[in-house]
Design a protein around this motif. Structure first.
Motif, short mmCIF file in Angstrom:
data_model
loop_
_atom_site.label_atom_id
_atom_site.label_comp_id
_atom_site.label_asym_id
_atom_site.label_seq_id
_atom_site.Cartn_x
_atom_site.Cartn_y
_atom_site.Cartn_z
N PRO A 1 24.96 29.99 -23.43
CA PRO A 1 26.16 29.90 -24.27
C PRO A 1 26.24 31.09 -25.23
CG PRO A 1 24.92 27.83 -24.28
CD PRO A 1 24.04 28.85 -23.64
N ASN A 2 27.42 31.63 -25.40
CA ASN A 2 27.59 32.81 -26.24
C ASN A 2 27.19 32.55 -27.70
OD1 ASN A 2 28.50 34.29 -24.09
ND2 ASN A 2 30.66 34.18 -24.64
N PHE A 3 27.55 31.38 -28.23
CA PHE A 3 27.25 31.13 -29.64
C PHE A 3 25.75 31.02 -29.86
CE2 PHE A 3 27.35 26.85 -27.88
CZ PHE A 3 26.36 26.19 -28.57
N TRP A 4 25.03 30.45 -28.87
CA TRP A 4 23.57 30.30 -29.00
C TRP A 4 22.89 31.66 -28.94
CZ3 TRP A 4 19.43 31.05 -25.48
CH2 TRP A 4 18.20 30.49 -25.90
N LEU A 5 23.31 32.50 -27.98
CA LEU A 5 22.74 33.84 -27.88
C LEU A 5 23.05 34.64 -29.14
CD1 LEU A 5 21.30 36.04 -26.28
CD2 LEU A 5 23.49 36.61 -25.20
N GLY A 6 24.27 34.49 -29.67
CA GLY A 6 24.62 35.20 -30.89
C GLY A 6 23.74 34.81 -32.06
N ILE A 7 23.45 33.51 -32.20
CA ILE A 7 22.58 33.04 -33.29
C ILE A 7 21.17 33.59 -33.12
CG2 ILE A 7 21.51 31.00 -34.31
CD1 ILE A 7 24.11 29.48 -33.66
N LEU A 8 20.66 33.62 -31.88
CA LEU A 8 19.33 34.16 -31.63
C LEU A 8 19.26 35.65 -31.99
CD1 LEU A 8 18.14 32.55 -28.26
CD2 LEU A 8 17.50 31.94 -30.60
N LEU A 9 20.28 36.40 -31.62
CA LEU A 9 20.30 37.83 -31.95
C LEU A 9 20.35 38.05 -33.45
CD1 LEU A 9 22.72 39.28 -29.21
CD2 LEU A 9 20.22 39.33 -29.26
N ILE A 10 21.10 37.21 -34.16
CA ILE A 10 21.16 37.33 -35.62
C ILE A 10 19.78 37.05 -36.23
CG2 ILE A 10 22.09 36.26 -37.71
CD1 ILE A 10 24.71 35.87 -36.22
#
Length: 313
Positions: A143-152
């Motif tokens: 999921p895009n939102f999950w990957l985004g949170i991990l990158l942050i």
């Protein structure tokens, strides 16, 4: 080619008319009344009546639709009922942000997806093929939102290399702009790259088994020339279609990704407009998005001809 282009352009106008009817009609199905929302909690009947008259909500639907189309044809997309700003101005402010994000995401997707798909098809059954397929599965499933949170958490909180959110105009500070956009662009590009890889691999496998590819190899051409000049060029047609559709999706606003990284693009604009029952903004944004889809499909048709000379004539 010119005849084909003329036929395609001729289909744009009726398509836009149908899209405009669909946009206006579906907009009316949204629950809630903008006049009641703007009137506040007390909702004085006189104020509500005035607002309905000002917003033309008391007119029949056909008349309201005709008024809206007439204004659109004259470059007037209406005015936001919440901010009292012209919709055209709001779109002009938000569209460049989403366009930049979409172009960066597509650049990442193309740079990863097409080479990975070609290498996977050429090395079918090898470790590289298995690795490329594993990457595609990862990209499609994440999921895009999950990957985004991990990158942050990794690059912003732990390492402190990149800003966690926000947006800086490239005209103000290009370096800060790229630093703010690289993570959301990678999040979006990662998913599209996985899809492009699968389609490129499938198209390449079909083309590599074609007679003209075997003939090219029999002539003694190098494998690089056979793959890049003969096979890849003919395998690009379905990839071009997919790329145009994915770019149109990005231009419509990557809502979750923009929310995670607090990017003031199309996604946030349309979400706020829907919640506020801001009809003019919703209609304007969806119309611009639909037009972008149509134009991108037209450009994809022209790219077919450039990629495959057999389609000329």
């Amino acid at each position: 080619m010119l005849e084909h282009l003329a036929r395609r352009i001729a289909t744009i106008l009726p398509t836009l008319v149908f899209v405009s009817i669909l946009i206006f009609g579906l907009q009316q199905l949204l629950p809630g009344d903008p006049a009641l929302i703007l009137a506040g909690e007390e909702r004085d009947p006189a104020v509500v009546a005035h607002l309905r008259e000002t917003l033309h909500l008391d007119e029949p639907l056909p008349k309201r639709y005709a008024r809206w189309v007439w204004n659109v044809l004259h470059g007037d997309l209406g005015e936001s009922v919440r901010s009292q700003e012209p919709v055209r101005q709001l779109i002009a402010e938000k569209l460049p942000v989403t366009v930049e994000l979409a172009l960066l995401a597509m650049t990442i997707a193309l740079a990863i997806g097409i080479p990975a798909g070609v290498a996977s098809a050429v090395g079918r059954g090898t470790w590289w093929d298995h690795a490329a397929n594993a990457f595609a599965l990862w990209g499609i499933s994440t999921p895009n939102f999950w990957l985004g949170i991990l990158l942050i958490l990794l690059f912003s909180v732990q390492l402190g290399w990149l800003p966690a959110s926000g947006y800086v105009s490239p005209f103000e500070d290009l370096r800060a702009n790229l630093a703010a956009m690289i993570m959301p662009a990678f999040v979006l590009g990662n998913a599209i790259a996985a899809v492009l890889m699968r389609h490129t691999r499938s198209a390449m496998l079909q083309v590599l088994s074609a007679d003209y590819v075997r003939t090219a190899r029999a002539k003694g051409l190098s494998e690089r020339t056979v793959v890049l000049k003969h096979a890849l060029r003919n395998a690009l047609t379905p990839v071009i279609t997919l790329g145009a559709l994915e770019l149109g999706t990005l231009l419509s606003g990557a809502v979750l990704t923009e929310q995670v990284f607090t990017i003031p693009g199309f996604g946030k604009l349309i979400v706020d407009a829907v919640f506020n029952r801001d009809y003019a903004v919703v209609q304007g944004v969806v119309l611009v998005t639909a037009t972008a889809y149509i134009v991108l499909n037209l450009l994809a048709d022209m790219a077919y001809v450039a990629a495959n000379p057999r389609l000329r004539g």
